[in-house]
Design a protein around this motif. Sequence first.
Motif, PDB file in Angstrom:
ATOM      1  N   MET A 143      -6.635 -10.843 -31.921  1.00 50.96           N
ATOM      2  CA  MET A 143      -7.455  -9.941 -31.101  1.00 50.96           C
ATOM      3  C   MET A 143      -8.932 -10.305 -31.238  1.00 50.96           C
ATOM      4  O   MET A 143      -9.674 -10.321 -30.241  1.00 50.96           O
ATOM      5  CB  MET A 143      -7.240  -8.495 -31.546  1.00 50.96           C
ATOM      6  N   GLY A 144      -9.366 -10.562 -32.465  1.00 53.68           N
ATOM      7  CA  GLY A 144     -10.761 -10.932 -32.687  1.00 53.68           C
ATOM      8  C   GLY A 144     -11.154 -12.178 -31.931  1.00 53.68           C
ATOM      9  O   GLY A 144     -12.260 -12.272 -31.381  1.00 53.68           O
ATOM     10  N   ASN A 145     -10.258 -13.147 -31.858  1.00 54.46           N
ATOM     11  CA  ASN A 145     -10.561 -14.382 -31.128  1.00 54.46           C
ATOM     12  C   ASN A 145     -10.746 -14.127 -29.637  1.00 54.46           C
ATOM     13  O   ASN A 145     -11.573 -14.775 -28.991  1.00 54.46           O
ATOM     14  CB  ASN A 145      -9.458 -15.415 -31.355  1.00 54.46           C
ATOM     15  N   ILE A 146      -9.967 -13.216 -29.078  1.00 51.07           N
ATOM     16  CA  ILE A 146     -10.129 -12.897 -27.661  1.00 51.07           C
ATOM     17  C   ILE A 146     -11.432 -12.149 -27.423  1.00 51.07           C
ATOM     18  O   ILE A 146     -12.174 -12.440 -26.475  1.00 51.07           O
ATOM     19  CB  ILE A 146      -8.939 -12.043 -27.153  1.00 51.07           C
ATOM     20  N   LEU A 147     -11.737 -11.187 -28.273  1.00 52.74           N
ATOM     21  CA  LEU A 147     -12.953 -10.372 -28.109  1.00 52.74           C
ATOM     22  C   LEU A 147     -14.206 -11.125 -28.545  1.00 52.74           C
ATOM     23  O   LEU A 147     -15.326 -10.684 -28.240  1.00 52.74           O
ATOM     24  CB  LEU A 147     -12.822  -9.075 -28.901  1.00 52.74           C
ATOM     25  N   GLY A 148     -14.034 -12.231 -29.265  1.00 54.91           N
ATOM     26  CA  GLY A 148     -15.188 -13.001 -29.722  1.00 54.91           C
ATOM     27  C   GLY A 148     -15.869 -12.391 -30.932  1.00 54.91           C
ATOM     28  O   GLY A 148     -17.068 -12.581 -31.135  1.00 54.91           O
TER      29      GLY A 148
ATOM     30  N   ALA B  47     -25.990 -10.531 -19.948  1.00 53.53           N
ATOM     31  CA  ALA B  47     -25.065 -10.702 -21.069  1.00 53.53           C
ATOM     32  C   ALA B  47     -23.718 -10.058 -20.783  1.00 53.53           C
ATOM     33  O   ALA B  47     -22.681 -10.600 -21.151  1.00 53.53           O
ATOM     34  CB  ALA B  47     -25.671 -10.118 -22.344  1.00 53.53           C
ATOM     35  N   ARG B  48     -23.732  -8.898 -20.115  1.00 57.96           N
ATOM     36  CA  ARG B  48     -22.450  -8.245 -19.848  1.00 57.96           C
ATOM     37  C   ARG B  48     -21.557  -9.141 -18.995  1.00 57.96           C
ATOM     38  O   ARG B  48     -20.377  -9.321 -19.293  1.00 57.96           O
ATOM     39  CB  ARG B  48     -22.640  -6.893 -19.156  1.00 57.96           C
ATOM     40  N   SER B  49     -22.103  -9.693 -17.929  1.00 57.85           N
ATOM     41  CA  SER B  49     -21.306 -10.548 -17.055  1.00 57.85           C
ATOM     42  C   SER B  49     -20.806 -11.776 -17.806  1.00 57.85           C
ATOM     43  O   SER B  49     -19.626 -12.142 -17.713  1.00 57.85           O
ATOM     44  CB  SER B  49     -22.135 -10.972 -15.839  1.00 57.85           C
ATOM     45  N   VAL B  50     -21.678 -12.406 -18.579  1.00 57.46           N
ATOM     46  CA  VAL B  50     -21.295 -13.630 -19.288  1.00 57.46           C
ATOM     47  C   VAL B  50     -20.216 -13.327 -20.328  1.00 57.46           C
ATOM     48  O   VAL B  50     -19.224 -14.060 -20.446  1.00 57.46           O
ATOM     49  CB  VAL B  50     -22.528 -14.279 -19.941  1.00 57.46           C
TER      50      VAL B  50
ATOM     51  N   GLU C 265     -22.223  -9.670 -32.876  1.00 57.61           N
ATOM     52  CA  GLU C 265     -20.884  -9.175 -32.623  1.00 57.61           C
ATOM     53  C   GLU C 265     -20.879  -7.671 -32.347  1.00 57.61           C
ATOM     54  O   GLU C 265     -19.983  -7.169 -31.663  1.00 57.61           O
ATOM     55  CB  GLU C 265     -19.958  -9.514 -33.799  1.00 57.61           C
ATOM     56  N   THR C 266     -21.876  -6.959 -32.856  1.00 62.09           N
ATOM     57  CA  THR C 266     -22.031  -5.549 -32.493  1.00 62.09           C
ATOM     58  C   THR C 266     -22.307  -5.431 -31.005  1.00 62.09           C
ATOM     59  O   THR C 266     -21.745  -4.568 -30.317  1.00 62.09           O
ATOM     60  CB  THR C 266     -23.194  -4.909 -33.286  1.00 62.09           C
ATOM     61  N   VAL C 267     -23.178  -6.299 -30.496  1.00 63.11           N
ATOM     62  CA  VAL C 267     -23.515  -6.281 -29.070  1.00 63.11           C
ATOM     63  C   VAL C 267     -22.281  -6.626 -28.239  1.00 63.11           C
ATOM     64  O   VAL C 267     -21.998  -5.973 -27.226  1.00 63.11           O
ATOM     65  CB  VAL C 267     -24.676  -7.248 -28.773  1.00 63.11           C
ATOM     66  N   ARG C 268     -21.528  -7.637 -28.656  1.00 62.47           N
ATOM     67  CA  ARG C 268     -20.305  -8.000 -27.934  1.00 62.47           C
ATOM     68  C   ARG C 268     -19.323  -6.835 -27.906  1.00 62.47           C
ATOM     69  O   ARG C 268     -18.760  -6.506 -26.862  1.00 62.47           O
ATOM     70  CB  ARG C 268     -19.619  -9.205 -28.603  1.00 62.47           C
ATOM     71  N   LEU C 269     -19.095  -6.229 -29.073  1.00 62.51           N
ATOM     72  CA  LEU C 269     -18.141  -5.135 -29.156  1.00 62.51           C
ATOM     73  C   LEU C 269     -18.563  -3.986 -28.255  1.00 62.51           C
ATOM     74  O   LEU C 269     -17.737  -3.385 -27.561  1.00 62.51           O
ATOM     75  CB  LEU C 269     -18.012  -4.654 -30.603  1.00 62.51           C
ATOM     76  N   PHE C 270     -19.864  -3.707 -28.220  1.00 62.05           N
ATOM     77  CA  PHE C 270     -20.361  -2.660 -27.327  1.00 62.05           C
ATOM     78  C   PHE C 270     -20.103  -3.019 -25.868  1.00 62.05           C
ATOM     79  O   PHE C 270     -19.618  -2.198 -25.086  1.00 62.05           O
ATOM     80  CB  PHE C 270     -21.853  -2.433 -27.552  1.00 62.05           C
TER      81      PHE C 270
END
Length: 476
Positions: free
Chosen positions: A397-402, A42-45, A287-292
């Motif tokens: 910013m949210g759109n870039i970070l997903g 997941a990190r790489s993707v 989105e918590t996982v993405r932000l982390f």
Amino acid sequence: MAMRIYNTLTKSKESFEPILPGQVKIYVCGPTVYDFCHVGHARSVVVFDVVVRYFRALNYQVTYVRNFTDVDDKIIKRANEVGMPAIQLADKFIDAFYHDMDALNVIHADVEPRVTAHIDDIIDIVQTLVDKKVAYVSGGDVFYSVEAFADYGKLSGRKLDDMVAGSRIEVNASKRNPYDFVLWKAAKPGEPSWPSPWGEGRPGWHIECSAMSRRFLGETFDIHGGGKDLIFPHHENEIAQSEAAHGKTFARYWMHNGFVNIDNEKMSKSLNNFLMIKDILTSYHPETVRLFLLSSHYRSPIDFSDQNLKESEKALDKIYGLVRRFDEEADIRGGDRDEAGGSYWQAFCAAMDDDFNTAKGIGILFNLLKEGNRLLDDKDAGTDESRKQLFSDLRRMGNILGILQQPWQAFFENRTQNQLQEITVSATEIDALVTERTAARKNKDWKRADEIRDQLQALGVLLEDKADGTHWKLAT
């Protein structure tokens, strides 16, 4: 500021200059699909999803290719263990990959080729290497001769002579050099195979990406990415075989994301500490996982722990909290403001231009949160236009970070439901106690009203008395 990317090949940050102005061609090695995706995948993707999102935000025309390895020793071994055809097993875990990555708001790559659909492309490049005498046939296998490529080791920094001198790899009598690697494997009973000039067989791992990247991006492209574990031997071998075949640079920039540690230990199968995305998402919002995953620079290692996830969870609550305040307290209609963005968006872009520094970018986002809450607390501190610009910058910013990919109402409803599962009282019971407390206050039974407040607070429920009544929320 011009964009700068750390190039693993040169071990330095370089100004990014695409081969074709305004276009970016990216190839990232995808999963070998024999199991569910873990947090390392997941990190790489997610990292390269953000890279692509940012290039597109800068109006680059991006061609993004991420492959599936759907025939491999690991797939065949697992298929035999569960009594399932290898191709069927691969299909199952490709579907699982999409399920997990869709949940994490990952945009599909433009092209997502499967190895088994490109056997002809693979055979073609292997034949080229044989014709150029940098590959040889031995016992039905085809091997690449590492000694035939003078620059072997230039990505990883390893010297072939040193590797051979200290080699502990298993001796293979079919190889001329212990570090020669297989391009085509002779068929074995019960394994998937395809006809070739060297007999029935299947591709080696490394040649697959050389063939598929050439098919969709050409012999030279802009960026090749993947995890640091792929630098050697996979990416080293890709360079060797592609540049020997075509006589030109394979990829101009090489990007590699760092490892994921689990509670300060390197994630590994021997320690049995692999965390599957499907399991993580039962406890944490995607989105918590993405932000982390984006809270550290992509090249740095990152420690996956419940404590760190909880911190990202609280951070995401604050971000959505500002969105809610903007919606409830300010007129933010009217779309984006300044096309170039406000000062926070420009600072965010400067961070991203510096080797995609999402950690710094998230810090800038939190500076925006402080400013946004200040402007909402003090209506005389800013103008409607300044509030609208802040909200526009936040959305970009949210759109870039997903993140911020759902309405705040749905986010907080989801968070409340998840939190309710962790406490011993239901929403219906909370509502009943709030009603009882309202009646007690009306009857001036302050003791009972305070008892109910204290009871709910002990359960992790906070009360807010407002003009329109009492509202409750769960403590974070």
